[in-house]
Design an enzyme around this catalytic site. Sequence first.
Site, PDB file in Angstrom:
ATOM      1  N   HIS A 174       4.942  77.911 -84.768  1.00 19.47           N
ATOM      2  CA  HIS A 174       6.133  77.229 -84.595  1.00 19.47           C
ATOM      3  C   HIS A 174       6.815  77.045 -86.149  1.00 19.47           C
ATOM      4  CE1 HIS A 174       4.709  75.948 -80.767  1.00 19.47           C
ATOM      5  NE2 HIS A 174       6.019  75.241 -80.494  1.00 19.47           N
ATOM      6  N   GLU A 210      13.186  82.202 -71.631  1.00 21.40           N
ATOM      7  CA  GLU A 210      13.855  82.505 -72.635  1.00 21.40           C
ATOM      8  C   GLU A 210      14.615  83.922 -72.381  1.00 21.40           C
ATOM      9  OE1 GLU A 210      11.066  80.971 -73.133  1.00 21.40           O
ATOM     10  OE2 GLU A 210      11.516  79.604 -74.537  1.00 21.40           O
TER      11      GLU A 210
END
Lengths: 335, 329
Positions: B133, B64
């Site tokens: 999530h 990321e």
Amino acid sequence: MTTATTPTPALTDDRLLELYQQMAVIRRTEKAAQDLFLAGLVKGTTHLAAGHEAVAVGASAALRDDDYVFATYRGHHHAIARGATPEECLAELMQKATGVCAAKGGSMHLTKADRQMLGSYAIVGAHLPMATGAAWSAMLRGTGQLAVAFFGDGATNIGTFHEALNLAAVWRLPVLFICENNLYMEYTPIGAVTAVPNPAADRAAAYQLPGHVIDGNDVSVVYDAVRQAAERARAGEGPTILEARTYRHYGHSRTDPAKYRPEAEVAEWLARDPLVQARSQLSARGVADDRLAAADQHAEQLVRDAVAAAKAAPEPDPATAFTDVWADGSATWRT
Amino acid sequence: MADVAELVTYRDAVADGIAREMRRDPSVVCLGEDIGAAEGVFKTSVGLFQEFGARRVWDTPISEQAIVGTAMGAAMTGLRPVAEIMFSDFLACCWDHVANEIPKVRYMTGGQVTVPLVIRTANGGGLGFGAQHSQAVENWAFAVPGLKIAAPATPADVVGLMAAAVRSDDPVVFFEHKGLFASRGEPAPADHVVPLGEARIARSGDDLTLVALAATVPTALAAADQLAAEGISVEVIDLRCLIPLDMRTVLDSLQRTSRLMTVEENPYQGGWGGTIAGIAADEGFELLDAPIRRVAAECVPLPFADRLEDEVIPTVARVVDAVRRLAAY
Ligand SMILES: Cc1ncc(C[n+]2csc(CCOP(=O)(O)OP(=O)(O)O)c2C)c(N)n1
């Protein structure tokens, strides 16, 4: 790993003398920054790069003017080597409107975008992926430009180093990762917190990249190594890691007297001062002493004038605290 | 109203919005995990790889920091990258770049550097993905000066705001709500652009202003439907963006309704509703006939079970209940 590059043409006497003079300008600018700090005219902090000059100057000499450069908070030398003037750098440190970042950056953020010196970043390792991105962009736009990230040995243990290296390697990007290994991560010897002896070069194997340890205090050596790595990158063969061993003459930052360094180590490295080495190379080549003295004088005068001009420069208009957040120049966040 | 068959999904609108910009501007490139031949884990990049090929749509490793940092370097040097962070929770993995690098570089270089990039990410709960999530994290970005923040609620707005985000010379964090991916709406007309920072009155009403964003827009509208049957007329404002924040539309609406409520999926203690309420109290106090109320997520990690998640994030029932009480104040 072997690389098929042509040997670098040696620096001419005149060119080496020019590089010597650039290093002399940087050295005096650092000294001026330190003096101005002690006089209370530079606020915040500084991370001086005296001792590291050969890396910035040797590398810049081997790059094209349009290649991108990204540096750390210890980046005065990179900014100047890439074309920022001592005057605008010192003005920045002294919080003046004429500073290279209009007094919004400070010592840790010297940036000279019109010379493709795209910034100095104070979060360790943050700029490594940026350099990867600039190289990616150059590749996609087909410009033949390179990107270079200069970083410290301490940065080799942060995640961005590994993420940026891997991505640059798999995408075969024209980017050079140049570590200035000055043996210390702040106050801690790098070896005490790193699993391999050469913190950058030893990791190159993990990404199937060439990794070389070089003498970062010899401007000709840096020039050679960067030229060859640049040629390789421009030929589409991907990134190279160069670990330039060097030493900082001052402590980590302005508050650090660097008492943790063994005296013998300091003496050894001061004897290998990059300016002293370049001088003796020039003398050995038969370059006359008066030319060396002239280079020193030029550096002296340039920095003296820069200090005077920076001192005389105005402070920033308070209204500029509210400019440059957005691309339209404003800082408006709501209606 | 279009025929159901003519409606498009929010999910398809994402890929459509990106594709329109890639066709228009060759400097737009995409990067992210599984976005190429695999077409995205949420299928929000369907067709892009096929149409634009491997030099415009790049698969990345699970990195990321490299995704967002690389996008930043590319944006500084002539490209307009659209970077995908798969789940918004993972923004935490590249938070340095989102919070310290991208939004600061223009300012700290005295305006020398421009960073025209978009970070797209799937945000929010409602699908039972558990605590790592499911978070709605637009408040994270809201705390950082220098980022623009878009969070569309409808397929047409996805396309229109994507166009504005990609064309923006400022960095934009673009929150796509997971809970809306399968929802349908009117397709976006050709050349559709929704300027950043212009809220939409999603439903007009007289009794109370209900400010919503992304997935709380349909929640607010459903609540307004129920309340209409009871004779309570709710005006629903879809903010569309958090920065720039369209307080003008909110305060104008409050002038008409005199009651204000926010409904957000961010946790109450750090949610954007607090800022809306603060500005309204500061600048619109005399317009108010009642206290400002906020419906927000609770201050607990998102639980897994639907039954538990419903306790924690705003539901139609909770909004209806809160509006009823505020309307009666
Ligand atoms: C992410 C992050 N962690 C910690 C720091 C604090 N810090 C500033 S410089 C530094 C040491 C960096 O050492 P090195 O990379 O070797 O660079 P050098 O200072 O020697 O040039 C540390 C720990 C920081 N700026 N960023």
